[in-house]
Motif scaffolding. Structure first.
Motif, short mmCIF file in Angstrom:
data_model
loop_
_atom_site.label_atom_id
_atom_site.label_comp_id
_atom_site.label_asym_id
_atom_site.label_seq_id
_atom_site.Cartn_x
_atom_site.Cartn_y
_atom_site.Cartn_z
N ALA A 49 0.85 -1.20 0.00
CA ALA A 49 0.00 0.00 0.00
C ALA A 49 0.88 1.24 0.00
CB ALA A 49 -0.92 0.02 1.22
N TYR A 59 -3.52 3.94 -1.97
CA TYR A 59 -3.62 2.94 -3.05
C TYR A 59 -3.10 1.62 -2.54
CZ TYR A 59 -3.37 0.96 -7.71
OH TYR A 59 -3.54 0.17 -8.82
N TYR A 60 -3.78 0.53 -2.97
CA TYR A 60 -3.47 -0.78 -2.44
C TYR A 60 -3.19 -1.79 -3.56
CZ TYR A 60 -5.61 1.26 1.69
OH TYR A 60 -5.91 2.08 2.75
N ASP A 62 -4.05 -4.95 -5.45
CA ASP A 62 -5.42 -5.42 -5.72
C ASP A 62 -5.85 -6.53 -4.76
OD1 ASP A 62 -5.22 -5.05 -9.35
OD2 ASP A 62 -5.76 -3.63 -7.77
N LYS A 65 -6.95 -5.13 -1.20
CA LYS A 65 -8.01 -4.13 -1.03
C LYS A 65 -9.13 -4.68 -0.18
CE LYS A 65 -7.27 -1.70 -5.40
NZ LYS A 65 -7.80 -1.44 -6.75
N GLY A 66 -9.60 -3.86 0.74
CA GLY A 66 -10.70 -4.26 1.60
C GLY A 66 -10.26 -4.91 2.90
N THR A 69 -5.55 -1.35 5.46
CA THR A 69 -5.77 0.09 5.43
C THR A 69 -4.49 0.81 5.84
OG1 THR A 69 -8.10 -0.19 6.02
CG2 THR A 69 -7.15 2.01 6.27
N THR A 107 4.11 2.52 -6.33
CA THR A 107 3.86 1.09 -6.22
C THR A 107 5.11 0.25 -6.48
OG1 THR A 107 3.18 0.92 -8.54
CG2 THR A 107 1.47 1.38 -6.93
#
Length: 125
Positions: A49, A59-60, A62, A65-66, A69, A107
Motif C-alpha cells: 500500500a 492505493y493498495y 489489488d 483491497k478491503g 488500510t 507502487t
C-alpha cells in the motif's frame, strides 16, 4: 535523511487483526509519500500500500483491497498499516519506505529512497 522504524509485528492467528506502525525521524516526513511492502521467504519484495503526503488517495495492491488500510499522522511522523482478516499467506517481513512526493505511482520498490529494517508478521492457521 529519514530513518524509519517499524513496530507491531508478531505471531497471530488467522482471522485476527494487526496494526503495524512506522515512525520516522529526520526532516520532512510530511513531504514524503509513504509505502508498505512485504517479503515472504524465497519471494521478491512486493507492494502492499502507499499513501501520499496529504493522506488522501491511498492505493493498495489489488489482492489486499478491503482487508488492509494505510494511514498516516504527520504530527506524529508515523504511518500505519491496519491488517484485518489475516491469512497464513500474509506471513512476511513488512517494510515501510519513504519516497519523494514526485514519484510516479508509489507502487514500485525502486521509487523509494528510505527503508525501515522490517517487522515480522506470522499468521498461523
Amino acid at each position: 535523511q529519514v530513518q524509519l522504524v517499524e513496530s507491531g509485528g508478531g505471531l497471530v492467528q488467522a482471522g485476527t487483526s494487526l496494526r503495524l506502525s512506522c515512525e520516522a525521524s529526520g526532516r520532512g516526513f510530511s513531504a514524503y509519500r509513504m509505502g508498505w511492502f512485504r517479503q515472504a521467504p524465497d519471494k521478491e519484495r512486493e507492494f502492499v500500500a502507499t499513501i501520499p503526503w496529504s493522506g488522501f488517495g491511498p492505493y493498495y495492491a489489488d489482492a489486499l483491497k478491503g482487508r488492509f488500510t494505510i494511514s498516516r499522522d504527520n504530527a506524529r511522523n508515523t504511518v500505519y498499516l491496519l491488517m484485518n482478516s489475516l491469512k497464513p499467506e500474509d506471513t512476511a517481513v513488512y517494510y515501510c519506505a519513504a519516497a519523494f512526493s514526485t514519484v510516479e505511482t508509489g507502487t514500485s520498490r525502486h521509487e523509494y529512497r528510505y527503508w525501515g529494517q522490517g517487522t515480522q508478521v506470522t499468521v498461523s492457521s
